[in-house]
Design an enzyme around this catalytic site. Structure first.
Site, PDB file in Angstrom:
ATOM      1  N   LYS A 114       0.823  -1.198  -0.031  1.00  0.00           N
ATOM      2  CA  LYS A 114       0.012  -0.024  -0.012  1.00  0.00           C
ATOM      3  C   LYS A 114       0.750   1.427  -0.131  1.00  0.00           C
ATOM      4  O   LYS A 114       0.496   2.400  -0.473  1.00  0.00           O
ATOM      5  CB  LYS A 114      -0.983   0.030   1.255  1.00  0.00           C
ATOM      6  CG  LYS A 114      -2.095  -1.141   1.115  1.00  0.00           C
ATOM      7  CD  LYS A 114      -3.452  -0.457   1.830  1.00  0.00           C
ATOM      8  CE  LYS A 114      -4.403  -1.505   1.538  1.00  0.00           C
ATOM      9  NZ  LYS A 114      -5.494  -1.142   2.656  1.00  0.00           N
ATOM     10  N   LYS A 198      -6.825  -9.444  -7.482  1.00  0.00           N
ATOM     11  CA  LYS A 198      -8.142  -9.485  -6.706  1.00  0.00           C
ATOM     12  C   LYS A 198      -9.203  -8.323  -7.278  1.00  0.00           C
ATOM     13  O   LYS A 198      -8.813  -7.224  -7.536  1.00  0.00           O
ATOM     14  CB  LYS A 198      -7.971  -9.052  -5.171  1.00  0.00           C
ATOM     15  CG  LYS A 198      -8.006 -10.269  -4.220  1.00  0.00           C
ATOM     16  CD  LYS A 198      -7.710  -9.956  -2.963  1.00  0.00           C
ATOM     17  CE  LYS A 198      -8.950  -9.746  -2.150  1.00  0.00           C
ATOM     18  NZ  LYS A 198      -8.855  -9.752  -0.698  1.00  0.00           N
ATOM     19  N   LYS A 201     -12.239  -2.294  -4.980  1.00  0.00           N
ATOM     20  CA  LYS A 201     -12.747  -0.989  -5.442  1.00  0.00           C
ATOM     21  C   LYS A 201     -11.774   0.136  -5.838  1.00  0.00           C
ATOM     22  O   LYS A 201     -12.138   1.080  -6.336  1.00  0.00           O
ATOM     23  CB  LYS A 201     -13.313  -0.744  -4.102  1.00  0.00           C
ATOM     24  CG  LYS A 201     -12.772  -0.510  -2.789  1.00  0.00           C
ATOM     25  CD  LYS A 201     -14.053  -0.365  -1.491  1.00  0.00           C
ATOM     26  CE  LYS A 201     -13.337  -1.218  -0.446  1.00  0.00           C
ATOM     27  NZ  LYS A 201     -14.502  -1.512   0.600  1.00  0.00           N
TER      28      LYS A 201
END
Ligand code: TRP
Length: 335
Positions: A114, A198, A201
């Site tokens: 991230k 994956k 969103k």
């Protein structure tokens, strides 16, 4: 201590998609039905480890609440609330910041992913995110945590924190060492555009995911355009190796039809993707259309959604506050 207490969290950072539904929320409902004590938390403090537009954070929190209820979670049976309203989470997180070691945190792969290349610009919150997650779970002495594969490492860290705390303060078994419950068939739903990633969103293309509130025409279009390959559907699971897009569509079908992957392959083997896509679209629409309608209906009554969260927080505090107080006593804080 409760025999079995389940805790899980979902970040209110956007509307939920098919991956969240099959991999998480549907399982939450199954666990609720098994009569375990279930606590489901909208982790708004985790959400702000990346900056969120305040208006969006509010909307997303209400939307995920509506989604939970539309999917069958019951506010009378499970505890549904948002993290920031139960102060024990942040207070225990601070204590765990002092228990966890830098060496442990530096091994967290999700932080590395991230934070990306520009690690210097990542928030400190993103770095200690897993200690807050440990606090979420341990503030309730939860014993079981349904999570996706990607959260397994954070759960291991939670276990390490529990053990180190109990050991450092000679409080044997004070924090239980929680077990993960890793998703069943339903599982890892992958992007419709790239079967190795994956469904997410944060992916830029909306065509890569099915949102639970998508209109039926859009669902049909997304499945029709979903990436496939040029081969026919095989007979055996082993033959799906290196065919991630085929495997993904078949897995989604299996999960919605409550069948195993083997049974699903029996139905479709030898044919091309057209038949699978048609039948998958029908199944998806059957399942998601009423769900989307219910979510939209619930969203019109935000006073009700706020009330569910408020009452949930009150119930959560009844469990978490005494555990936090006992933690302070163990550490030797004067009261
Ligand atoms: N980190 C989890 C995720 O992104 C969300 C989460 C926060 C969570 N606290 C939790 C999950 C506690 C399980 C238990 O999916």
């Amino acid at each position: 201590m409760a025999e079995n207490r389940i805790f899980s969290g979902v970040q209110p950072t956007g509307n939920l998609h098919l991956g969240n539904y099959l991999g998480a929320v549907k399982r939450f409902v199954e666990l609720q039905e098994k009569k375990a004590e279930c606590i489901y938390c909208l982790v708004d403090l985790h959400a702000i480890t990346n900056w969120q537009e305040p208006k969006d954070l509010t909307e997303n929190t209400l939307e995920v609440t509506a989604t939970f209820l539309a999917c069958g979670l019951k506010e009378k049976t499970s505890i549904i609330f948002n993290q920031s309203q139960v102060k024990a989470h942040s207070e225990l997180a601070w204590i765990f910041n002092c228990v966890a070691r830098l060496g442990w945190m530096n091994r967290m792969t999700q932080f590395k992913e991230k934070a990306g290349k520009n690690r210097e610009a990542a928030s400190l919150g993103l770095y200690c995110y897993p200690a807050l997650m440990a606090a979420d779970i341990l503030a309730y002495h939860a014993t079981h945590v349904p999570v996706g594969e990607d959260q397994k490492q954070h759960l291991e860290l939670t276990r390490d924190i529990a053990l180190k705390f109990n050991n450092d303060f000679q409080a044997p078994d004070f924090f239980p060492v929680p077990e993960p419950i890793i998703e069943g068939t339903a599982t890892r739903v992958m992007s419709l555009r790239d079967g190795t990633k994956k469904m997410s969103k944060s992916e830029t293309s909306d065509m890569s995911r099915i949102n639970l509130t998508d209109e039926i025409d859009l669902i049909a279009k997304k499945i029709q355009k979903a990436k496939t390959d040029a081969f026919e559907i095989p007979e055996k699971k082993e033959d799906l190796i290196n065919r991630p897009e085929a495997e993904n569509l078949l897995t989604i079908y299996a999960s919605l039809a409550n069948k195993s992957l083997d049974e699903t392959l029996k139905i479709f083997c030898g044919s091309d993707f057209k038949k699978l896509k048609t039948e998958l679209t029908d199944l998806l629409i059957d399942e998601l259309k009423p769900l989307g309608q219910e979510i939209k209906k619930l969203l019109e009554d935000s006073a009700y959604l706020r009330k569910v969260l408020k009452e949930g927080s009150e119930k959560a505090r009844v469990i978490a506050d005494p555990i936090l107080e006992e933690t302070f006593d163990i550490i030797g804080m004067v009261k």
